[in-house]
Design a protein around this motif. Structure first.
Motif, PDB file in Angstrom:
ATOM      1  N   UNK A 264      34.288  42.401  30.516  1.00 60.19           N
ATOM      2  CA  UNK A 264      33.625  42.953  31.729  1.00 60.19           C
ATOM      3  C   UNK A 264      31.968  43.038  31.266  1.00 60.19           C
ATOM      4  N   UNK A 265      31.734  42.739  29.900  1.00 58.43           N
ATOM      5  CA  UNK A 265      30.331  43.196  29.722  1.00 58.43           C
ATOM      6  C   UNK A 265      29.995  42.379  28.446  1.00 58.43           C
ATOM      7  N   UNK A 266      29.025  42.251  27.893  1.00 58.51           N
ATOM      8  CA  UNK A 266      28.448  41.537  26.780  1.00 58.51           C
ATOM      9  C   UNK A 266      28.260  42.435  25.483  1.00 58.51           C
ATOM     10  N   UNK A 267      28.674  43.771  25.550  1.00 55.32           N
ATOM     11  CA  UNK A 267      28.223  44.504  24.560  1.00 55.32           C
ATOM     12  C   UNK A 267      28.928  44.578  23.137  1.00 55.32           C
TER      13      UNK A 267
ATOM     14  N   UNK B 299      37.078  43.757  36.749  1.00 56.77           N
ATOM     15  CA  UNK B 299      36.299  43.746  35.599  1.00 56.77           C
ATOM     16  C   UNK B 299      36.066  42.293  35.174  1.00 56.77           C
ATOM     17  N   UNK B 300      36.946  41.390  35.518  1.00 55.27           N
ATOM     18  CA  UNK B 300      36.692  39.956  35.336  1.00 55.27           C
ATOM     19  C   UNK B 300      35.494  39.530  36.099  1.00 55.27           C
ATOM     20  N   UNK B 301      35.340  39.859  37.360  1.00 57.92           N
ATOM     21  CA  UNK B 301      34.231  39.259  38.036  1.00 57.92           C
ATOM     22  C   UNK B 301      33.029  40.381  37.516  1.00 57.92           C
ATOM     23  N   UNK B 302      33.096  41.421  37.013  1.00 60.78           N
ATOM     24  CA  UNK B 302      31.956  42.166  36.461  1.00 60.78           C
ATOM     25  C   UNK B 302      31.428  41.356  35.372  1.00 60.78           C
ATOM     26  N   UNK B 303      32.226  41.059  34.524  1.00 56.10           N
ATOM     27  CA  UNK B 303      31.747  40.078  33.275  1.00 56.10           C
ATOM     28  C   UNK B 303      31.188  39.008  33.636  1.00 56.10           C
ATOM     29  N   UNK B 304      31.512  38.363  34.576  1.00 50.72           N
ATOM     30  CA  UNK B 304      30.963  37.071  35.274  1.00 50.72           C
ATOM     31  C   UNK B 304      29.454  37.528  35.811  1.00 50.72           C
ATOM     32  N   UNK B 305      29.429  38.666  36.386  1.00 53.71           N
ATOM     33  CA  UNK B 305      28.375  39.172  36.918  1.00 53.71           C
ATOM     34  C   UNK B 305      26.964  39.351  36.002  1.00 53.71           C
ATOM     35  N   UNK B 306      27.657  40.070  34.868  1.00 60.04           N
ATOM     36  CA  UNK B 306      26.836  40.515  33.624  1.00 60.04           C
ATOM     37  C   UNK B 306      26.399  38.857  32.987  1.00 60.04           C
ATOM     38  N   UNK B 307      27.273  37.828  32.892  1.00 57.89           N
ATOM     39  CA  UNK B 307      26.770  36.614  32.294  1.00 57.89           C
ATOM     40  C   UNK B 307      25.761  36.009  33.250  1.00 57.89           C
TER      41      UNK B 307
ATOM     42  N   UNK C  79      31.529  48.972  38.547  1.00 59.45           N
ATOM     43  CA  UNK C  79      31.296  48.712  37.349  1.00 59.45           C
ATOM     44  C   UNK C  79      30.126  48.126  36.962  1.00 59.45           C
ATOM     45  N   UNK C  80      29.505  48.299  35.745  1.00 58.28           N
ATOM     46  CA  UNK C  80      28.095  47.984  35.602  1.00 58.28           C
ATOM     47  C   UNK C  80      27.968  46.430  35.953  1.00 58.28           C
ATOM     48  N   UNK C  81      28.859  45.620  35.504  1.00 57.46           N
ATOM     49  CA  UNK C  81      28.755  44.240  35.918  1.00 57.46           C
ATOM     50  C   UNK C  81      28.685  43.733  37.468  1.00 57.46           C
ATOM     51  N   UNK C  82      29.352  44.522  38.271  1.00 60.34           N
ATOM     52  CA  UNK C  82      29.264  44.391  39.743  1.00 60.34           C
ATOM     53  C   UNK C  82      27.844  44.650  40.128  1.00 60.34           C
ATOM     54  N   UNK C  83      27.205  45.765  39.564  1.00 57.89           N
ATOM     55  CA  UNK C  83      25.759  46.017  39.815  1.00 57.89           C
ATOM     56  C   UNK C  83      24.958  44.987  39.374  1.00 57.89           C
ATOM     57  N   UNK C  84      24.987  44.410  38.315  1.00 55.01           N
ATOM     58  CA  UNK C  84      24.609  43.518  37.867  1.00 55.01           C
ATOM     59  C   UNK C  84      24.637  42.020  38.572  1.00 55.01           C
TER      60      UNK C  84
ATOM     61  N   UNK D 159      33.593  33.318  41.895  1.00 52.36           N
ATOM     62  CA  UNK D 159      34.185  34.111  40.718  1.00 52.36           C
ATOM     63  C   UNK D 159      34.687  35.309  41.461  1.00 52.36           C
ATOM     64  N   UNK D 160      34.327  35.593  42.788  1.00 49.26           N
ATOM     65  CA  UNK D 160      34.928  36.940  43.327  1.00 49.26           C
ATOM     66  C   UNK D 160      33.835  38.200  43.097  1.00 49.26           C
ATOM     67  N   UNK D 161      32.855  37.781  42.510  1.00 49.39           N
ATOM     68  CA  UNK D 161      31.862  38.865  42.355  1.00 49.39           C
ATOM     69  C   UNK D 161      31.046  39.183  43.595  1.00 49.39           C
ATOM     70  N   UNK D 162      30.467  40.447  43.723  1.00 53.44           N
ATOM     71  CA  UNK D 162      29.755  40.851  44.686  1.00 53.44           C
ATOM     72  C   UNK D 162      28.388  40.294  44.802  1.00 53.44           C
ATOM     73  N   UNK D 163      27.769  39.993  45.974  1.00 51.47           N
ATOM     74  CA  UNK D 163      26.205  39.419  46.163  1.00 51.47           C
ATOM     75  C   UNK D 163      25.491  40.480  46.862  1.00 51.47           C
ATOM     76  N   UNK D 164      26.043  41.521  47.469  1.00 56.56           N
ATOM     77  CA  UNK D 164      25.003  42.426  48.468  1.00 56.56           C
ATOM     78  C   UNK D 164      25.328  43.727  47.791  1.00 56.56           C
TER      79      UNK D 164
END
Length: 426
Positions: free
Chosen positions: A135-138, A177-185, A281-286, A379-384
């Motif tokens: 979900x993140x790169x930390x 959470x997977x989509x959030x990690x993709x968003x963070x990346x 999730x953080x990555x969803x915002x990112x 990836x199913x991540x949010x865009x808006x």
């Protein structure tokens, strides 16, 4: 490339030497929970371990890790509330509950890792982490995202002595959470563009190394974005490795600069000021803020000329926006990048001569917003903002004011100071 980096045999593109990171134990594989004792035993954690988790990560992996570790260690399970908030209260709670531990083992992802990491740092205890979601790169970074006195900060912390990422567990994580990690990346292009721009305009130190670490996998990750929806382990391995490399890039630079710029400032503002918003999730915002920054950067880089006006920001304006205490804290953080008349004049003289070459150089590290949007959707991540339940008016406020919370000079600052009107959009 990961093996070469860990072994110290990867050439440094910024110097004549080799790249080296102090984190030497990173395992990406399968069945790692059951092997926890063998994986942890060689590490300098001692034999009185505190395994920090929440109810969800306990079910995902924590119970298995705790049982395995009892093969040769005394293990105390520390169960935090579900969805713990990574703030100083949570850090102090972990410190109080792990006083007798010789080492800490985080079992979780973003919040669990950051809370445990910073608690270990403050008490000078070693820690390791078993990740439960990509979900993140930390996991491999030297920073912890902690809210302190109402302000979201990226605080220097201790590296783990071991990072263990089980692909089966990662693939079973909730898809959000997977989509959030993709968003963070997907923040790599916007973060690199912002950081390079700050280097060109105000002389911020910049390195190519953290982005070289990502070159091998970024195209493959985008190509496999849709496969992340199906639990495909090959796609998951690419995502996990990308997040690991992104964290190591931050570690190489001693801070979050290569992975956290304007897109993260907007997200941090949302965290700080978005009271009452539904949990996200953080990555969803990112994912959402990265797309906003990509569009803003495209608009700035499309300008045939660029000139910046001196800043009209004052301490009183900060207090008006944030209140007395937080306003003064934000002003102190912001002030080093303030564009007074002399600084703006010097930048404008440089831009008159160099803007064309700067545009070309910045465009080479950027990625078109349409490509980022397509990958996020695949990836199913949010865009808006609406997809993460952020009201449009508040999101516009966040984009307008995010530049005020830190000293990081980004395209948000350029757009605000530009003599041309540059709208960010959502």
């Amino acid at each position: 490339m990961l093996d070469s980096l860990i072994s110290g045999t990867l050439p440094d593109p910024d110097s004549e030497g080799m790249l080296s990171v102090p984190l030497k134990t990173i395992v990406i594989g399968r069945g790692l929970g059951d092997e926890a004792d063998a994986l942890v035993k060689p590490l300098p954690l001692g034999r009185k371990l505190a395994a920090v988790m929440d109810p969800d990560t306990r079910l995902a992996l924590g119970e298995r890790v705790s049982i395995a570790l009892r093969g040769s260690s005394d293990v105390d399970k520390i169960i935090l509330p579900r969805h713990p908030h990574p703030d100083m209260d949570a850090v102090r709670s972990v410190i109080a509950r792990t006083q007798n531990a010789s080492g800490l083992v985080a079992v979780g992802s973003g919040s669990i890792n950051d809370i445990t990491k910073y608690a270990a740092h403050l008490t000078q205890k070693p820690y390791a982490v078993f990740g439960t979601a990509p979900s993140m790169n930390g996991y491999t970074s030297v920073s912890a995202a902690i809210t302190e006195d109402g302000l979201k900060k990226s605080l220097t912390a201790s590296l783990p002595v071991g990072v263990f990422l089980d692909l089966d567990v990662m693939a079973r994580a909730p898809h959000r959470l997977i989509a959030a990690g993709f968003g963070d990346s997907m923040a790599r292009p916007t973060a690199q563009t912002d950081w390079l721009m700050a280097h060109l305009l105000i002389g911020t130190p910049y390195r190519q190394a953290p982005f070289m670490l990502l070159v091998e996998d970024e195209k493959a990750l985008i190509a496999k974005a849709g496969d992340l929806r199906t639990g495909d382990l090959e796609a998951m391995e690419v995502l996990v490795r990308t997040l690991v490399m992104s964290g190591l890039g931050m570690t190489l630079c001693g801070g979050s600069y290569p992975a956290s710029q304007g897109e993260h400032l907007i997200a941090h503002y949302i965290d700080m000021r978005g009271k009452g918003l539904p949990e996200a999730h953080h990555g969803e915002h990112i994912a959402v803020t990265t797309l906003t920054m990509a569009r803003l950067q495209e608009r700035v880089l499309a300008l045939p000329e660029l000139q910046l006006a001196p800043s009209a920001d004052t301490p009183d304006r900060f207090i008006e926006i944030f209140g007395e205490t937080l306003g003064r804290s934000c002003w102190a953080a912001f002030k080093p990048k303030l564009l007074d008349h002399e600084r703006a004049t010097a930048i404008n003289t440089m831009l008159t001569e160099q803007w064309r070459s700067y545009r070309e150089r910045l465009s080479r590290v950027a990625r078109p917003a349409r490509e980022i949007a397509a990958a996020l959707r695949a990836a199913g991540a949010p865009t808006t903002p609406q997809e993460v339940a952020i009201p449009a008016a508040f999101y516009e406020e966040a984009v307008a004011n995010a530049r005020l919370i830190r000293d990081r000079f980004t395209m948000l600052d350029v757009a605000a100071a530009s003599l041309e009107t540059v709208a960010a959009g959502a």
